[in-house]
Design a protein around this motif. Structure first.
Motif, mmCIF file in Angstrom:
data_model
loop_
_atom_site.group_PDB
_atom_site.id
_atom_site.type_symbol
_atom_site.label_atom_id
_atom_site.label_comp_id
_atom_site.label_asym_id
_atom_site.label_seq_id
_atom_site.Cartn_x
_atom_site.Cartn_y
_atom_site.Cartn_z
ATOM 1 N N CYS A 166 -81.580 -85.091 12.011
ATOM 2 C CA CYS A 166 -82.500 -85.726 12.672
ATOM 3 C C CYS A 166 -82.276 -87.097 13.068
ATOM 4 O O CYS A 166 -82.007 -87.778 12.232
ATOM 5 C CB CYS A 166 -83.809 -85.534 12.019
ATOM 6 S SG CYS A 166 -85.281 -86.484 12.989
ATOM 7 N N ASN A 192 -91.834 -81.352 11.132
ATOM 8 C CA ASN A 192 -91.377 -79.971 11.006
ATOM 9 C C ASN A 192 -89.778 -80.185 11.314
ATOM 10 O O ASN A 192 -89.476 -80.759 10.164
ATOM 11 C CB ASN A 192 -92.074 -79.221 12.356
ATOM 12 C CG ASN A 192 -92.028 -80.006 13.545
ATOM 13 O OD1 ASN A 192 -91.092 -81.019 13.736
ATOM 14 N ND2 ASN A 192 -92.946 -80.068 14.552
ATOM 15 N N HIS A 193 -89.269 -79.671 12.364
ATOM 16 C CA HIS A 193 -87.721 -80.027 11.994
ATOM 17 C C HIS A 193 -87.369 -80.440 13.502
ATOM 18 O O HIS A 193 -86.424 -79.747 14.147
ATOM 19 C CB HIS A 193 -86.984 -78.617 11.828
ATOM 20 C CG HIS A 193 -87.211 -78.493 10.318
ATOM 21 N ND1 HIS A 193 -86.394 -78.953 9.523
ATOM 22 C CD2 HIS A 193 -87.801 -77.282 9.708
ATOM 23 C CE1 HIS A 193 -86.604 -78.585 8.167
ATOM 24 N NE2 HIS A 193 -87.506 -77.449 8.429
ATOM 25 N N LEU A 202 -86.491 -83.505 5.148
ATOM 26 C CA LEU A 202 -85.725 -82.514 6.403
ATOM 27 C C LEU A 202 -84.327 -82.189 6.055
ATOM 28 O O LEU A 202 -83.878 -81.274 5.873
ATOM 29 C CB LEU A 202 -85.691 -83.375 7.822
ATOM 30 C CG LEU A 202 -87.082 -83.588 8.406
ATOM 31 C CD1 LEU A 202 -87.058 -84.081 9.781
ATOM 32 C CD2 LEU A 202 -88.030 -82.208 8.484
ATOM 33 N N LYS A 256 -82.778 -78.571 5.090
ATOM 34 C CA LYS A 256 -81.573 -77.856 5.909
ATOM 35 C C LYS A 256 -80.409 -77.906 5.093
ATOM 36 O O LYS A 256 -79.712 -76.689 5.446
ATOM 37 C CB LYS A 256 -81.301 -79.040 7.223
ATOM 38 C CG LYS A 256 -82.311 -78.821 8.253
ATOM 39 C CD LYS A 256 -81.739 -79.492 9.441
ATOM 40 C CE LYS A 256 -82.343 -79.108 10.669
ATOM 41 N NZ LYS A 256 -82.385 -79.738 11.987
#
Ligand code: SAM
Length: 242
Positions: free
Chosen positions: A75, A181-182, A236, A240
């Motif tokens: 991100c 969220n992502h 995050l 992931k």
């Protein structure tokens, strides 16, 4: 193994002459000898293990092999940080770099106690970008985060991301973690030692920023952005990469 960013592309077994500041560091500070291995990240973000050759004050590196290096957050986090006192500012940008920040944007807000004189801004930006480059080398990142020029609140739209937060110390109903969220990219703005004026937060909310709390403790200005970067990376990246 020491890492350096070089502004050219690397090819296996193609020797490259490295810049004088890197040569000086390797020869006189690190006291490296011929044959020592270093990590070089080229301008395309490719990481190579390289063997060095010294020739008086000059340093040459020959890429032996490319290696993968996944040191970047998935991100892209933009930290818009209100100017704060010099030593805290330098600490903040160095640690934000280690924590994976994508871009840092200094901003002038109403309660800033620190102001940069126009004529000294370029010199400051150069110095601070050097701090971030050294921190990116030390933390073995693939990329060097960009330090943008200083902005005003009215410039904010061009630095927005997929989701945008204002860390507001008086916010008491919504926490940053409620909104993660992502996303591909996040922009977060943090205030100065004196905090945000309510009118600034209203302006930001009108421009699509979500007002979030970072919890019940009031963090120092240089801590808030680091708390956020750590939280995003932990929440995050952990999921992931699991
Ligand atoms: N002068 C303010 C006060 O006493 O309430 C504190 C400002 S704080 C030192 C600097 C910045 O860090 C704030 O403007 C905000 O962006 C961020 N910050 C610190 N603690 C926070 C928290 N618990 N929730 C949200 N933001 C926070």
């Amino acid at each position: 193994m020491q890492q350096f960013f070089i502004d050219s592309t690397l090819e296996i077994n193609q020797e490259k002459k490295l810049k004088d500041d890197i040569a000086h560091q390797c020869i006189h500070v690190l006291r490296y000898q011929d044959g020592k291995m270093i990590r070089c990240v080229d301008q395309d973000g490719k990481l190579a293990l390289c063997k060095i050759r010294l020739n008086n004050e000059e340093l040459f590196a020959t890429p032996i092999e490319f290696v993968t290096n996944n040191a970047e957050m998935n991100c892209k986090v933009t930290l818009i940080q209100a100017l704060i006192r010099k030593e805290k500012w330098e600490y903040c940008i160095q640690k934000a770099t280690e924590l994976g920040v994508y871009r840092i944007v200094p901003i002038e807000l109403k309660r800033n106690v620190v102001h940069w004189e126009k004529q000294e801004t370029n010199r400051k930006l150069e110095r601070y970008q050097k701090i971030m480059t050294e921190a990116a080398e030390q933390s073995r990142r693939n990329n060097i985060p960009k330090l943008e020029n200083i902005i005003q609140l009215s410039d904010i739209d061009q630095y927005k991301s997929e989701i945008n937060f204002v860390a507001y110390e008086a916010e008491d109903s919504s926490h940053l973690r409620d909104h993660l969220n992502h996303p591909e990219s996040i922009t977060i703005i943090c205030g100065p030692e004196g905090g945000f004026e309510e009118s600034e937060v209203e302006y930001l909310v009108k421009h699509g920023f979500i007002s979030v709390s970072l919890g019940h403790r009031i963090l120092r200005a240089e801590t808030a952005g680091l708390y956020i970067l750590s939280g995003i990376d932990f929440m995050l990246e952990g999921i992931k990469n699991a």
